[in-house]
Design a protein around this motif. Structure first.
Motif, short mmCIF file in Angstrom:
data_model
loop_
_atom_site.label_atom_id
_atom_site.label_comp_id
_atom_site.label_asym_id
_atom_site.label_seq_id
_atom_site.Cartn_x
_atom_site.Cartn_y
_atom_site.Cartn_z
N VAL A 54 0.87 -1.18 0.00
CA VAL A 54 0.00 0.00 0.00
C VAL A 54 0.90 1.23 0.00
CG1 VAL A 54 -1.79 1.28 1.24
CG2 VAL A 54 -1.79 -1.23 1.29
N PRO A 55 0.84 2.06 -1.07
CA PRO A 55 0.05 1.89 -2.29
C PRO A 55 0.60 0.75 -3.16
CG PRO A 55 1.51 3.74 -2.53
CD PRO A 55 1.68 3.25 -1.12
N LYS A 56 -0.06 0.49 -4.28
CA LYS A 56 0.33 -0.59 -5.17
C LYS A 56 1.69 -0.30 -5.78
CE LYS A 56 -4.43 -1.77 -6.40
NZ LYS A 56 -5.41 -1.92 -7.52
N MET A 57 2.60 -1.25 -5.63
CA MET A 57 3.94 -1.14 -6.19
C MET A 57 4.32 -2.48 -6.82
SD MET A 57 5.01 1.97 -5.52
CE MET A 57 6.78 1.92 -5.61
N ASP A 58 5.12 -2.44 -7.85
CA ASP A 58 5.56 -3.66 -8.53
C ASP A 58 6.54 -4.43 -7.63
OD1 ASP A 58 6.33 -5.65 -10.21
OD2 ASP A 58 7.01 -4.35 -11.84
N VAL A 59 6.20 -5.67 -7.31
CA VAL A 59 7.05 -6.50 -6.44
C VAL A 59 7.59 -7.71 -7.20
CG1 VAL A 59 5.91 -5.79 -4.31
CG2 VAL A 59 5.02 -7.75 -5.58
N GLY A 60 7.54 -7.64 -8.53
CA GLY A 60 7.94 -8.78 -9.35
C GLY A 60 9.42 -9.08 -9.34
N ASN A 61 10.22 -8.24 -8.69
CA ASN A 61 11.66 -8.47 -8.67
C ASN A 61 12.06 -9.44 -7.56
OD1 ASN A 61 14.40 -7.94 -9.50
ND2 ASN A 61 14.63 -6.80 -7.58
N LYS A 62 11.43 -9.29 -6.40
CA LYS A 62 11.80 -10.15 -5.28
C LYS A 62 10.64 -10.31 -4.31
CE LYS A 62 15.01 -10.65 -1.39
NZ LYS A 62 16.17 -10.07 -0.67
N VAL A 63 10.26 -11.58 -4.05
CA VAL A 63 9.28 -11.94 -3.02
C VAL A 63 9.79 -13.21 -2.34
CG1 VAL A 63 6.93 -12.64 -2.48
CG2 VAL A 63 7.33 -10.95 -4.27
N GLU A 64 9.85 -13.17 -1.03
CA GLU A 64 10.32 -14.35 -0.28
C GLU A 64 9.33 -14.66 0.85
OE1 GLU A 64 15.17 -13.73 -0.82
OE2 GLU A 64 14.24 -13.69 1.18
N TRP A 65 8.98 -15.95 0.94
CA TRP A 65 8.19 -16.44 2.07
C TRP A 65 9.05 -17.45 2.83
CZ3 TRP A 65 3.44 -15.02 3.92
CH2 TRP A 65 2.67 -14.19 3.12
N VAL A 66 9.18 -17.23 4.14
CA VAL A 66 10.05 -18.07 4.98
C VAL A 66 9.29 -18.45 6.24
CG1 VAL A 66 12.24 -18.19 6.23
CG2 VAL A 66 12.09 -16.90 4.09
N LEU A 67 9.43 -19.71 6.68
CA LEU A 67 8.79 -20.21 7.89
C LEU A 67 9.75 -20.15 9.05
CD1 LEU A 67 6.45 -21.74 9.37
CD2 LEU A 67 7.56 -23.87 8.64
N ASN A 68 9.31 -19.51 10.14
CA ASN A 68 10.09 -19.43 11.39
C ASN A 68 11.52 -18.95 11.16
OD1 ASN A 68 7.83 -20.44 12.78
ND2 ASN A 68 8.51 -22.57 12.50
N ASP A 69 11.70 -18.12 10.12
CA ASP A 69 13.01 -17.53 9.80
C ASP A 69 14.07 -18.57 9.44
OD1 ASP A 69 12.13 -14.88 10.27
OD2 ASP A 69 12.49 -15.10 12.43
N THR A 70 13.65 -19.82 9.18
CA THR A 70 14.64 -20.87 8.89
C THR A 70 14.34 -21.67 7.62
OG1 THR A 70 13.44 -22.42 10.31
CG2 THR A 70 15.23 -21.17 11.33
N VAL A 71 13.07 -21.90 7.29
CA VAL A 71 12.72 -22.77 6.17
C VAL A 71 12.21 -21.92 5.00
CG1 VAL A 71 11.26 -24.69 5.41
CG2 VAL A 71 12.07 -24.59 7.78
N ASP A 72 12.84 -22.08 3.83
CA ASP A 72 12.41 -21.36 2.63
C ASP A 72 11.13 -22.00 2.10
OD1 ASP A 72 14.56 -19.59 2.67
OD2 ASP A 72 15.84 -20.95 1.53
N VAL A 73 10.07 -21.22 2.05
CA VAL A 73 8.77 -21.71 1.61
C VAL A 73 8.58 -21.46 0.12
CG1 VAL A 73 6.27 -21.49 1.91
CG2 VAL A 73 7.79 -21.39 3.90
N HIS A 74 8.79 -20.21 -0.32
CA HIS A 74 8.69 -19.87 -1.75
C HIS A 74 9.57 -18.66 -2.00
CE1 HIS A 74 6.39 -20.33 -5.58
NE2 HIS A 74 6.95 -19.15 -5.78
N LEU A 75 10.40 -18.76 -3.05
CA LEU A 75 11.37 -17.70 -3.34
C LEU A 75 11.20 -17.21 -4.78
CD1 LEU A 75 14.58 -19.31 -1.77
CD2 LEU A 75 12.93 -17.78 -0.67
N LEU A 76 11.05 -15.88 -4.92
CA LEU A 76 11.05 -15.22 -6.23
C LEU A 76 12.17 -14.20 -6.20
CD1 LEU A 76 9.61 -14.63 -9.01
CD2 LEU A 76 8.34 -12.85 -7.78
N ARG A 77 13.21 -14.44 -6.99
CA ARG A 77 14.38 -13.57 -6.98
C ARG A 77 14.73 -13.16 -8.41
NH1 ARG A 77 17.87 -17.29 -2.70
NH2 ARG A 77 16.80 -16.57 -0.79
N LYS A 78 14.92 -11.88 -8.60
CA LYS A 78 15.22 -11.31 -9.91
C LYS A 78 14.19 -11.74 -10.95
CE LYS A 78 20.19 -11.02 -9.05
NZ LYS A 78 21.56 -11.39 -9.52
#
Length: 249
Positions: A54-78
């Protein structure tokens, strides 16, 4: 002419600086929001962990979801999805809304497992700024997983099953004991009949073991030695009697 050209260059630089400042301020003031800070979901169901800018911004470059700061759930990089470092419990169970990344939607779609319970961190990169927000997810077992009765209609191998019919837990035991009881009664009746027919001389003893001295009715059988001429039956004498033998008068 030289002065006019120099003036245009100066104006162009000022315009670029102004755009950069506005963009930097917009990025700095952008918030990453996770409106649902805690979620409950049933195992093997698809749940969406909401997250957007908020407001709407392009996030297509990097999105990371991580569980408990240790397990990579889903990674979008570059701009590319990376699965090499993804946790094994998340293989083929996660996805992003790719067509909405340019509008700031970085929500995670997840097909749940019991091991997915925990605290999730969503991280995005907008320009030179990194934003975070957090969601807690609790995964529950199926509501009917502790059912104690076996419903025959639930089996795909039972054609024509009644959906309302249930099989009682002790049904098989009762049927087995009933069948065994009937067999025992039939054997006892047959043995009594056989014993009576043998004692009456209607049929020989059919078993490989010696004939018992009496049958269930209490009738006594005379044991005659075939080698003893004295013990041979005399005319008018029967081998069976209530008191050992009878004499016909």
């Amino acid at each position: 002419m030289h002065g006019s050209f120099r003036m245009k260059e100066i104006l162009g630089v000022l315009l670029l600086v102004s755009i950069w400042i506005r963009t930097t301020d917009a990025v700095r003031n952008t918030e990453l929001r996770c409106p649902d800070t805690s979620l409950d979901a049933e195992v093997d169901k698809t749940v969406i962990l909401p997250c957007w800018t908020v407001p709407k911004m392009d996030v297509g470059n990097k999105v990371e979801w991580v569980l408990n700061d240790t397990v990579d759930v889903h990674l979008l990089r570059k701009g590319k999805h990376e699965f090499d470092d993804q946790g094994k419990d998340y293989k083929d169970r996660t996805s992003l809304f790719n067509s909405e990344l340019e509008t700031g939607n970085c929500s995670l779609r997840l097909k749940t497992k019991m091991s997915h319970t925990g605290r999730y961190r969503c991280t995005v990169r907008i320009g030179d700024e990194t934003k975070h927000c957090f969601i807690s997810l609790t995964v529950h077992p199926h509501e009917r997983s502790n059912t104690t009765q076996l419903n025959l209609s639930d089996s795909t191998n039972s054609p024509g099953g009644n959906k309302d019919s249930t099989f009682p837990p002790g049904g098989i035991v009762g049927i087995v004991f009933g069948i065994v009881g009937i067999i025992i009664i039939i054997i006892l009746i047959w043995k009594r009949k056989t014993c009576s027919e043998v004692l009456g001389g209607k049929r020989p003893w059919p078993f490989p073991f010696p004939r018992p001295p009496c049958c269930p009715s209490g009738e006594v059988v005379l044991q005659i030695d075939p080698d003893d001429p004295v013990a041979q039956p005399r005319p008018g004498r029967t081998e069976v009697g209530r008191t050992g033998h009878q004499e016909n008068t």
